[in-house]
Design a protein around this motif. Structure first.
Motif, PDB file in Angstrom:
ATOM      1  N   ILE A 172      -4.913   9.577   9.582  1.00  0.00           N
ATOM      2  CA  ILE A 172      -3.799   8.903   9.712  1.00  0.00           C
ATOM      3  C   ILE A 172      -2.784   9.761  10.519  1.00  0.00           C
ATOM      4  CG2 ILE A 172      -2.245   7.933   8.192  1.00  0.00           C
ATOM      5  CD1 ILE A 172      -4.964   6.695   7.873  1.00  0.00           C
ATOM      6  N   GLN A 173      -2.353   9.093  11.534  1.00  0.00           N
ATOM      7  CA  GLN A 173      -1.159   9.509  12.476  1.00  0.00           C
ATOM      8  C   GLN A 173       0.085   8.795  12.680  1.00  0.00           C
ATOM      9  OE1 GLN A 173      -3.484   9.456  16.223  1.00  0.00           O
ATOM     10  NE2 GLN A 173      -4.468  11.650  15.737  1.00  0.00           N
ATOM     11  N   ASN A 174      -0.112   7.553  12.045  1.00  0.00           N
ATOM     12  CA  ASN A 174       1.009   6.624  11.951  1.00  0.00           C
ATOM     13  C   ASN A 174       2.047   7.092  10.931  1.00  0.00           C
ATOM     14  OD1 ASN A 174       2.951   4.570  11.918  1.00  0.00           O
ATOM     15  ND2 ASN A 174       1.422   3.074  11.954  1.00  0.00           N
ATOM     16  N   PRO A 175       3.379   7.718  11.544  1.00  0.00           N
ATOM     17  CA  PRO A 175       4.217   8.125  10.385  1.00  0.00           C
ATOM     18  C   PRO A 175       4.603   7.140   9.334  1.00  0.00           C
ATOM     19  CG  PRO A 175       5.206   7.795  12.544  1.00  0.00           C
ATOM     20  CD  PRO A 175       3.586   7.712  12.671  1.00  0.00           C
ATOM     21  N   LYS A 176       4.328   5.830   9.762  1.00  0.00           N
ATOM     22  CA  LYS A 176       4.859   4.942   8.749  1.00  0.00           C
ATOM     23  C   LYS A 176       3.902   4.744   7.560  1.00  0.00           C
ATOM     24  CE  LYS A 176       5.051   1.415  11.857  1.00  0.00           C
ATOM     25  NZ  LYS A 176       5.352  -0.034  12.521  1.00  0.00           N
ATOM     26  N   LEU A 177       2.653   5.336   7.673  1.00  0.00           N
ATOM     27  CA  LEU A 177       1.740   5.321   6.900  1.00  0.00           C
ATOM     28  C   LEU A 177       1.529   6.694   5.961  1.00  0.00           C
ATOM     29  CD1 LEU A 177      -1.176   3.405   8.598  1.00  0.00           C
ATOM     30  CD2 LEU A 177       0.208   2.444   6.856  1.00  0.00           C
ATOM     31  N   LEU A 178       2.315   7.593   6.236  1.00  0.00           N
ATOM     32  CA  LEU A 178       2.183   9.032   5.776  1.00  0.00           C
ATOM     33  C   LEU A 178       3.239   9.335   4.954  1.00  0.00           C
ATOM     34  CD1 LEU A 178       1.099  11.050   8.926  1.00  0.00           C
ATOM     35  CD2 LEU A 178      -0.288  10.569   6.826  1.00  0.00           C
ATOM     36  N   SER A 179       3.322  10.065   3.924  1.00  0.00           N
ATOM     37  CA  SER A 179       4.350  10.674   3.081  1.00  0.00           C
ATOM     38  C   SER A 179       4.844  11.887   3.748  1.00  0.00           C
ATOM     39  CB  SER A 179       3.876  10.803   1.682  1.00  0.00           C
ATOM     40  OG  SER A 179       2.853  11.769   1.901  1.00  0.00           O
ATOM     41  N   LYS A 180       5.987  12.180   3.501  1.00  0.00           N
ATOM     42  CA  LYS A 180       6.620  13.491   3.827  1.00  0.00           C
ATOM     43  C   LYS A 180       6.268  14.652   2.915  1.00  0.00           C
ATOM     44  CE  LYS A 180      10.958  15.851   4.698  1.00  0.00           C
ATOM     45  NZ  LYS A 180      10.466  16.300   6.192  1.00  0.00           N
ATOM     46  N   ILE A 181       5.638  15.803   3.808  1.00  0.00           N
ATOM     47  CA  ILE A 181       5.257  16.735   2.854  1.00  0.00           C
ATOM     48  C   ILE A 181       6.287  17.652   2.452  1.00  0.00           C
ATOM     49  CG2 ILE A 181       3.640  18.850   2.671  1.00  0.00           C
ATOM     50  CD1 ILE A 181       1.638  17.601   4.344  1.00  0.00           C
TER      51      ILE A 181
ATOM     52  N   PHE B 141       0.730  -1.380  -0.014  1.00  0.00           N
ATOM     53  CA  PHE B 141       0.102   0.053  -0.133  1.00  0.00           C
ATOM     54  C   PHE B 141       0.933   1.281  -0.106  1.00  0.00           C
ATOM     55  CE2 PHE B 141      -2.922  -3.074   1.967  1.00  0.00           C
ATOM     56  CZ  PHE B 141      -3.916  -2.883   1.319  1.00  0.00           C
ATOM     57  N   GLY B 142       0.298   2.273  -0.571  1.00  0.00           N
ATOM     58  CA  GLY B 142       1.054   3.567  -0.768  1.00  0.00           C
ATOM     59  C   GLY B 142       1.041   4.197   0.433  1.00  0.00           C
ATOM     60  N   PRO B 143       1.159   5.743   0.862  1.00  0.00           N
ATOM     61  CA  PRO B 143       0.985   6.510   1.707  1.00  0.00           C
ATOM     62  C   PRO B 143      -0.508   6.598   1.826  1.00  0.00           C
ATOM     63  CG  PRO B 143       2.040   7.566   0.051  1.00  0.00           C
ATOM     64  CD  PRO B 143       2.270   6.248  -0.326  1.00  0.00           C
ATOM     65  N   GLN B 144      -0.919   7.074   3.051  1.00  0.00           N
ATOM     66  CA  GLN B 144      -2.594   6.650   3.195  1.00  0.00           C
ATOM     67  C   GLN B 144      -3.170   8.330   3.501  1.00  0.00           C
ATOM     68  OE1 GLN B 144      -4.626   3.581   3.301  1.00  0.00           O
ATOM     69  NE2 GLN B 144      -2.777   3.528   2.043  1.00  0.00           N
ATOM     70  N   SER B 145      -4.424   8.410   3.413  1.00  0.00           N
ATOM     71  CA  SER B 145      -4.868   9.732   3.803  1.00  0.00           C
ATOM     72  C   SER B 145      -6.443   9.615   4.464  1.00  0.00           C
ATOM     73  CB  SER B 145      -5.249  10.401   2.450  1.00  0.00           C
ATOM     74  OG  SER B 145      -4.356  10.908   1.476  1.00  0.00           O
ATOM     75  N   PRO B 146      -6.760  10.700   5.223  1.00  0.00           N
ATOM     76  CA  PRO B 146      -6.149  12.094   5.180  1.00  0.00           C
ATOM     77  C   PRO B 146      -5.252  12.154   6.408  1.00  0.00           C
ATOM     78  CG  PRO B 146      -8.334  11.784   6.670  1.00  0.00           C
ATOM     79  CD  PRO B 146      -8.121  10.400   6.083  1.00  0.00           C
ATOM     80  N   ARG B 147      -4.864  13.529   6.575  1.00  0.00           N
ATOM     81  CA  ARG B 147      -3.753  13.588   7.354  1.00  0.00           C
ATOM     82  C   ARG B 147      -3.707  15.248   8.048  1.00  0.00           C
ATOM     83  NH1 ARG B 147       1.757  13.522   4.913  1.00  0.00           N
ATOM     84  NH2 ARG B 147       2.382  14.493   6.701  1.00  0.00           N
TER      85      ARG B 147
ATOM     86  N   PRO C 207      -2.617  25.730  -1.604  1.00  0.00           N
ATOM     87  CA  PRO C 207      -2.853  24.413  -1.301  1.00  0.00           C
ATOM     88  C   PRO C 207      -1.839  23.798  -0.839  1.00  0.00           C
ATOM     89  CG  PRO C 207      -4.103  25.057  -3.772  1.00  0.00           C
ATOM     90  CD  PRO C 207      -2.953  25.926  -2.833  1.00  0.00           C
ATOM     91  N   ILE C 208      -1.914  22.717  -0.094  1.00  0.00           N
ATOM     92  CA  ILE C 208      -0.675  21.843   0.481  1.00  0.00           C
ATOM     93  C   ILE C 208      -1.041  20.597  -0.194  1.00  0.00           C
ATOM     94  CG2 ILE C 208      -0.117  20.587   2.538  1.00  0.00           C
ATOM     95  CD1 ILE C 208       0.090  23.676   3.060  1.00  0.00           C
ATOM     96  N   GLN C 209       0.056  20.266  -0.920  1.00  0.00           N
ATOM     97  CA  GLN C 209       0.099  19.033  -1.769  1.00  0.00           C
ATOM     98  C   GLN C 209       1.028  17.930  -1.218  1.00  0.00           C
ATOM     99  OE1 GLN C 209       0.408  19.471  -6.086  1.00  0.00           O
ATOM    100  NE2 GLN C 209       2.274  18.167  -5.924  1.00  0.00           N
ATOM    101  N   TYR C 210       0.510  16.904  -1.329  1.00  0.00           N
ATOM    102  CA  TYR C 210       1.197  15.592  -0.636  1.00  0.00           C
ATOM    103  C   TYR C 210       0.600  14.416  -1.521  1.00  0.00           C
ATOM    104  CZ  TYR C 210      -2.940  14.103   2.193  1.00  0.00           C
ATOM    105  OH  TYR C 210      -4.272  13.469   2.692  1.00  0.00           O
ATOM    106  N   SER C 211       1.567  13.249  -1.168  1.00  0.00           N
ATOM    107  CA  SER C 211       1.221  12.187  -1.676  1.00  0.00           C
ATOM    108  C   SER C 211       0.322  11.173  -0.725  1.00  0.00           C
ATOM    109  CB  SER C 211       2.071  11.316  -2.120  1.00  0.00           C
ATOM    110  OG  SER C 211       2.985  11.806  -3.103  1.00  0.00           O
ATOM    111  N   GLY C 212      -0.687  10.684  -1.164  1.00  0.00           N
ATOM    112  CA  GLY C 212      -1.568   9.914  -0.120  1.00  0.00           C
ATOM    113  C   GLY C 212      -2.556   8.983  -1.043  1.00  0.00           C
TER     114      GLY C 212
END
Length: 284
Positions: free
Chosen positions: A273-282, A48-54, A215-220
């Motif tokens: 989503i709060q788990n840093p392992k599931l989040l991309s870096k903005i 799985f890729g990084p997840q949303s929302p954040r 807008p704040i852009q990120y991968s999710g």
């Protein structure tokens, strides 16, 4: 006098119904913690890729999978528009936690953190976008998702409208705007905010606000409460505007009665989503 009494009776009934809906007992913090633990368990060691929302104000994230950002929405095709009751994302002007909700995405998420006048909060004379989970009311926050695809498609219902027979893995981008509903005919018109047509050879959303912050852009990923304990398999580039815009609640009701997306109610929200392992870096 009789007409006025009938109006007061109607609005009182709506207020009582709203109060009953909002008084549902929320699930415990332990329930939400268990959902988050199951999400980690069900995504660990998988692709799985990084997840949303954040939280869009937190740039941290150490998910190992990287994918290229989707192009600007102006060179993609609008495929769907829908909205969630309460913001799925947190940050900017939507930081007030609505509570744990029912554990299935309703009565949770984040609310507009600003203030509204008594006039803006006056009850309407009819239900707005009613569903089994209740209707919308002045003061409610909604997060609108303008979903775009690199596939050659036309706007329609559900995420399925973002795909076609020739390409099953198009790039996806969601332009995101949070609105607060007000009883004010001079506020923004939701029908205009969701207007769309072909422009420059692409299906375009014509009414996305341009004055609600960078807008704040990120991968999710895709969102929604169905993914509270399972990873979303879709890779999505998000653009989330930090400022809230006021929209006339009556115009939202009109849209729910007639739109090409077959949307007639607000969707539930996915746990933040709060788990840093599931989040991309903005990256700013």
């Amino acid at each position: 006098m009789k007409i006025k009494s009938l109006f007061l009776a109607a609005t009182t009934t709506i207020a009582v119904n709203a109060s009953a809906q909002e008084s549902n007992v929320a699930v415990s913090d332990e329930t939400i913690e268990n959902q988050r633990a199951n999400l980690e368990k069900n995504t660990t060691g998988r692709n799985f890729g990084p997840q949303s929302p954040r939280d869009i104000e937190s740039t941290s994230g150490n998910h190992a999978i990287f994918f290229a950002a989707a192009p600007a929405h102006t060179v993609m095709n609008l495929c769907n528009i829908h909205f969630h009751k309460n913001a799925e994302h947190k940050g900017g002007e939507f930081t007030q936690y609505a509570g744990n909700g029912d554990g299935h995405g309703f009565l949770s998420g984040f609310k507009y953190s600003g203030t509204l006048t008594d006039t803006e909060l006056a009850p309407p004379n009819q239900e707005v976008c009613p569903s089994e989970h209740g209707s919308l009311h002045p003061g409610d926050t909604i997060e609108v998702h303008y979903v775009h695809s690199s596939a050659k498609i036309k706007p329609g219902p559900t995420l399925g409208s973002c795909f076609n027979e020739d390409i099953k893995n198009p790039q996806l981008r969601v332009e995101t705007q949070v609105y607060v509903l007000v009883n004010d005919s001079t506020a923004l018109d939701f029908v205009k905010l969701t207007a769309h047509d072909e422009k420059g050879g692409f299906q375009q959303a014509l009414g996305i606000p341009s004055n609600t912050g960078k807008p704040i852009q990120y991968s999710g990923s895709t969102t929604g409460p169905d993914y509270n304990e399972q990873g979303s398999p879709y890779q999505v580039t998000w653009s989330v505007r930090p400022n809230v815009a006021k929209v006339n609640i009556a115009s939202v009701g009109n849209w729910c009665k007639d739109n090409i997306f077959n949307e007639d109610h607000a969707h539930g929200v996915r746990n933040l989503i709060q788990n840093p392992k599931l989040l991309s870096k903005i990256e700013h």
